[in-house]
Design a protein around this motif. Structure first.
Motif, short mmCIF file in Angstrom:
data_model
loop_
_atom_site.label_atom_id
_atom_site.label_comp_id
_atom_site.label_asym_id
_atom_site.label_seq_id
_atom_site.Cartn_x
_atom_site.Cartn_y
_atom_site.Cartn_z
N ALA A 49 -32.67 15.81 -18.56
CA ALA A 49 -32.14 14.56 -19.08
C ALA A 49 -30.93 14.85 -19.94
N LEU A 50 -29.93 13.98 -19.84
CA LEU A 50 -28.68 14.14 -20.57
C LEU A 50 -28.33 12.83 -21.26
N LEU A 51 -27.69 12.94 -22.40
CA LEU A 51 -27.30 11.74 -23.14
C LEU A 51 -25.87 11.88 -23.64
N ASN A 52 -25.07 10.86 -23.35
CA ASN A 52 -23.71 10.79 -23.87
C ASN A 52 -23.79 10.24 -25.29
N THR A 53 -23.48 11.06 -26.26
CA THR A 53 -23.65 10.68 -27.66
C THR A 53 -22.65 9.63 -28.11
N ARG A 54 -21.59 9.41 -27.36
CA ARG A 54 -20.59 8.40 -27.74
C ARG A 54 -20.97 7.01 -27.21
N GLY A 55 -21.27 6.94 -25.94
CA GLY A 55 -21.55 5.65 -25.34
C GLY A 55 -23.02 5.35 -25.13
N GLY A 56 -23.87 6.37 -25.25
CA GLY A 56 -25.30 6.16 -25.10
C GLY A 56 -25.82 6.23 -23.68
N SER A 57 -24.96 6.50 -22.71
CA SER A 57 -25.44 6.59 -21.32
C SER A 57 -26.42 7.74 -21.18
N ARG A 58 -27.41 7.53 -20.33
CA ARG A 58 -28.46 8.52 -20.11
C ARG A 58 -28.52 8.87 -18.63
N TYR A 59 -28.81 10.11 -18.35
CA TYR A 59 -28.89 10.59 -16.98
C TYR A 59 -30.15 11.44 -16.86
N TYR A 60 -30.83 11.30 -15.72
CA TYR A 60 -32.09 11.99 -15.54
C TYR A 60 -32.15 12.73 -14.21
N GLY A 61 -32.86 13.84 -14.21
CA GLY A 61 -33.20 14.49 -12.96
C GLY A 61 -34.18 13.61 -12.20
N THR A 62 -34.17 13.70 -10.90
CA THR A 62 -34.99 12.80 -10.10
C THR A 62 -36.47 12.90 -10.46
N PHE A 63 -36.91 14.08 -10.84
CA PHE A 63 -38.33 14.26 -11.16
C PHE A 63 -38.68 13.64 -12.51
N ALA A 64 -37.66 13.42 -13.34
CA ALA A 64 -37.89 12.95 -14.70
C ALA A 64 -37.89 11.42 -14.83
N ALA A 65 -37.20 10.77 -13.93
CA ALA A 65 -37.06 9.31 -14.01
C ALA A 65 -38.43 8.64 -14.00
N GLY A 66 -38.62 7.75 -14.98
CA GLY A 66 -39.88 7.03 -15.07
C GLY A 66 -40.93 7.72 -15.91
N ARG A 67 -40.76 9.00 -16.17
CA ARG A 67 -41.75 9.74 -16.97
C ARG A 67 -41.17 10.25 -18.27
N PHE A 68 -39.89 10.63 -18.23
CA PHE A 68 -39.24 11.21 -19.39
C PHE A 68 -38.20 10.24 -19.95
N THR A 69 -38.02 10.26 -21.28
CA THR A 69 -37.02 9.42 -21.92
C THR A 69 -36.27 10.25 -22.95
N ILE A 70 -34.95 10.26 -22.84
CA ILE A 70 -34.12 10.94 -23.83
C ILE A 70 -33.57 9.89 -24.78
N SER A 71 -33.56 10.20 -26.06
CA SER A 71 -33.06 9.24 -27.03
C SER A 71 -32.30 9.97 -28.13
N GLN A 72 -31.47 9.21 -28.80
CA GLN A 72 -30.63 9.76 -29.86
C GLN A 72 -31.19 9.34 -31.19
N GLY A 73 -31.20 10.25 -32.15
CA GLY A 73 -31.66 9.90 -33.47
C GLY A 73 -30.58 9.18 -34.26
N THR A 74 -30.92 8.76 -35.47
CA THR A 74 -29.94 8.11 -36.33
C THR A 74 -28.81 9.09 -36.63
N ASP A 75 -29.15 10.33 -36.69
CA ASP A 75 -28.13 11.40 -36.76
C ASP A 75 -27.70 11.66 -35.33
N LYS A 76 -26.49 11.38 -34.99
CA LYS A 76 -26.03 11.48 -33.60
C LYS A 76 -26.03 12.91 -33.08
N ASN A 77 -26.33 13.86 -33.94
CA ASN A 77 -26.43 15.24 -33.49
C ASN A 77 -27.86 15.64 -33.14
#
Length: 122
Positions: A49-77
């Motif tokens: 899973a990948l997350l664009n820290t500027r725009g918030g877009s998220r990308y997932y491997g096919t096996f991860a979709a629907g099971r895994f969620t990537i999220s950004q904390g209040t600290d963008k790092n």
């Protein structure tokens, strides 16, 4: 001190859940993309899973979709990876990565965490 500090991981039974966290500092702080890859010995590192820290877009491997969620904390790092309904085939070393774009190709990243082991028993 590593630029990417990972936490979480461990052992869980099939169907269980785990949360991985990654905090970027130093050269990795402010990266456009923060994400997770995983690797089994003898195989290539694959994107989870990948997350664009500027725009918030998220990308997932096919096996991860629907099971895994990537999220950004209040600290963008900081990014977290919530993994649900884990399966034995999810067993791997999970690595945090930082880059200036979200690539699915692990070879394009030069900044990596040390990895955290996830083991799912059947």
């Amino acid at each position: 001190q590593a630029d990417l500090a990972e936490s979480g991981g461990g052992w869980v039974q099939t169907g269980g859940s785990l949360i991985l966290s990654c905090t970027a500092s130093g050269a990795a702080a402010g990266s456009v993309c923060l994400g997770w890859f995983r690797q089994i010995p003898g195989e290539e590192r694959e994107a989870v899973a990948l997350l664009n820290t500027r725009g918030g877009s998220r990308y997932y491997g096919t096996f991860a979709a629907g099971r895994f969620t990537i999220s950004q904390g209040t600290d963008k790092n900081t990014v977290s990876l919530q993994m649900n309904n884990l399966k034995p085939e999810d067993t791997a070393m999970y690595y945090c990565a930082a880059g200036q774009r979200c690539w699915f190709d692990a070879r394009k990243y030069s900044n990596w965490g040390q990895g955290t082991q996830v083991t799912v028993s059947s």
